[in-house]
Design a protein around this motif. Sequence first.
Motif, short mmCIF file in Angstrom:
data_model
loop_
_atom_site.label_atom_id
_atom_site.label_comp_id
_atom_site.label_asym_id
_atom_site.label_seq_id
_atom_site.Cartn_x
_atom_site.Cartn_y
_atom_site.Cartn_z
N TYR A 1 -6.81 7.60 -8.96
CA TYR A 1 -5.55 7.22 -8.32
C TYR A 1 -4.88 6.02 -8.96
O TYR A 1 -3.74 5.68 -8.59
N ILE A 2 -5.53 5.37 -9.89
CA ILE A 2 -4.95 4.18 -10.50
C ILE A 2 -4.74 4.34 -12.00
O ILE A 2 -4.02 3.56 -12.64
N GLU A 3 -5.32 5.39 -12.59
CA GLU A 3 -5.30 5.51 -14.06
C GLU A 3 -3.90 5.67 -14.61
O GLU A 3 -3.56 5.09 -15.65
N ASP A 4 -3.04 6.46 -13.95
CA ASP A 4 -1.69 6.69 -14.47
C ASP A 4 -0.90 5.39 -14.55
O ASP A 4 -0.29 5.08 -15.59
N GLN B 1 6.33 -2.33 -10.34
CA GLN B 1 5.22 -3.21 -10.70
C GLN B 1 4.23 -3.15 -9.54
O GLN B 1 4.61 -3.21 -8.37
N ILE B 2 2.94 -3.06 -9.87
CA ILE B 2 1.92 -2.86 -8.85
C ILE B 2 0.94 -4.02 -8.90
O ILE B 2 0.21 -4.20 -9.88
N TYR B 3 0.94 -4.82 -7.84
CA TYR B 3 0.14 -6.04 -7.78
C TYR B 3 -1.23 -5.73 -7.17
O TYR B 3 -1.33 -5.14 -6.09
N VAL B 4 -2.28 -6.19 -7.86
CA VAL B 4 -3.64 -5.93 -7.41
C VAL B 4 -4.56 -7.04 -7.88
O VAL B 4 -4.37 -7.61 -8.96
N HIS B 5 -5.55 -7.37 -7.07
CA HIS B 5 -6.52 -8.39 -7.46
C HIS B 5 -7.46 -7.84 -8.53
O HIS B 5 -7.83 -6.67 -8.50
N GLU B 6 -7.85 -8.70 -9.46
CA GLU B 6 -8.69 -8.27 -10.58
C GLU B 6 -10.01 -7.65 -10.13
O GLU B 6 -10.54 -6.74 -10.78
N LYS B 7 -10.56 -8.11 -9.01
CA LYS B 7 -11.83 -7.57 -8.53
C LYS B 7 -11.68 -6.14 -8.03
O LYS B 7 -12.61 -5.33 -8.13
N GLU B 8 -10.50 -5.80 -7.50
CA GLU B 8 -10.27 -4.42 -7.08
C GLU B 8 -10.20 -3.50 -8.28
O GLU B 8 -10.74 -2.39 -8.26
N CYS C 1 -3.96 3.75 -1.97
CA CYS C 1 -3.28 3.79 -3.28
C CYS C 1 -3.04 5.19 -3.82
O CYS C 1 -2.67 5.34 -4.99
N GLU C 2 -3.18 6.23 -3.02
CA GLU C 2 -3.10 7.58 -3.54
C GLU C 2 -1.71 7.97 -4.06
O GLU C 2 -1.58 8.88 -4.87
N ASN C 3 -0.67 7.30 -3.60
CA ASN C 3 0.69 7.64 -4.04
C ASN C 3 1.24 6.68 -5.09
O ASN C 3 2.44 6.76 -5.41
N ASP C 4 0.41 5.83 -5.62
CA ASP C 4 0.89 4.88 -6.64
C ASP C 4 1.59 5.58 -7.79
O ASP C 4 2.63 5.12 -8.28
N TYR C 5 1.02 6.68 -8.25
CA TYR C 5 1.52 7.35 -9.45
C TYR C 5 2.96 7.85 -9.28
O TYR C 5 3.67 8.06 -10.27
N LYS C 6 3.40 8.01 -8.04
CA LYS C 6 4.77 8.46 -7.79
C LYS C 6 5.79 7.34 -7.96
O LYS C 6 6.98 7.61 -8.14
N ASP D 1 0.83 -1.21 0.00
CA ASP D 1 0.00 0.00 0.00
C ASP D 1 0.86 1.26 0.00
O ASP D 1 2.05 1.24 0.35
N THR D 2 0.24 2.39 -0.40
CA THR D 2 1.01 3.63 -0.53
C THR D 2 0.42 4.81 0.23
O THR D 2 0.97 5.91 0.19
N GLY D 3 -0.70 4.63 0.94
CA GLY D 3 -1.21 5.67 1.82
C GLY D 3 -1.84 6.85 1.12
O GLY D 3 -2.21 6.78 -0.06
N GLU D 4 -1.97 7.94 1.87
CA GLU D 4 -2.64 9.15 1.38
C GLU D 4 -1.66 10.12 0.72
O GLU D 4 -0.52 10.24 1.15
N MET D 5 -2.14 10.84 -0.27
CA MET D 5 -1.31 11.80 -0.99
C MET D 5 -1.00 13.02 -0.13
O MET D 5 0.14 13.51 -0.11
N GLN D 6 -2.00 13.54 0.56
CA GLN D 6 -1.83 14.74 1.39
C GLN D 6 -2.39 14.48 2.79
O GLN D 6 -3.49 14.95 3.12
N PRO D 7 -1.68 13.72 3.60
CA PRO D 7 -2.20 13.38 4.93
C PRO D 7 -2.34 14.62 5.81
O PRO D 7 -1.54 15.56 5.72
#
Length: 249
Positions: A135-138, A110-117, A100-105, A50-56
């Motif tokens: 938060y996941i499109e990039d 490689q980012i592992y995720v279940h297909e249902k998510e 997942c807010e910081n994924d784009y950074k 996990d990557t937490g919040e972008m602006q906590p």
Amino acid sequence: MSTYTIHPIVMGTKVFDKGMMTYQHGYGEPYTIPIYSWYMEGGDRKILVDTGEMQPIVSEEREKAIGGRIYTFEQGLAKYGLSPEDIDIVIHTHLHNDHCENDYKCVNAQIYVHEKELEHIHDPHPLDFRYLEDYIEDVEDNGQLVVVNGDTEVVPGITMIHTPAHTEGGMSVRVETEKGSVLICGFCTILENLFPPVEVRAMEMEVIPPGTHINANQAYDILLKAKGMADHVLPLHEPKWASMDTVPE
């Protein structure tokens, strides 16, 4: 097999009724949860869960409530000499926005995720407003996603286990450490979910399901099963970890 050291890093918080964590218990009691990104130190890959919040929100009140410091993504990684670009693998417990807010950074990960998510973040049910596809499109457009549909060994010593209690594609993460196997619960729980108070045990409940879930009965059974999946089980939002550099103790 590689072994890892698990570092919980607080990268956000939420304040709400405790009953959001403990189904049918604790409603009306204010409660602050930490939102973690977990750094798996060891092996030859830099791995986060996990990557937490972008602006906590960082405040003295919230840090006092959880008993530890709140970091931005960059600050939290810098504790371990890392930057977002250094991350090789991100493993997702689920894709609610605060995970997942910081994924784009993490442009090299490689980012592992279940297909249902992935399915639900693009087409969420109206009740589940915590899925936000922005938060996941990039990372999806960049071809960084590794989509799984069941239990998956990511690297030797780290395995994703399908535990659809909180969300349909929820994944717990089993990690081999020098202190034995550790399960990071893939659903929103605190220690009280695993070890209920006496008044709950008196009702013959061995665990308390997460307050938000797909199916209450199924969530109870999954949580009970999860308690036996590893030598140590780490609830995903337990405040106790906020004051610790490594877990388990």
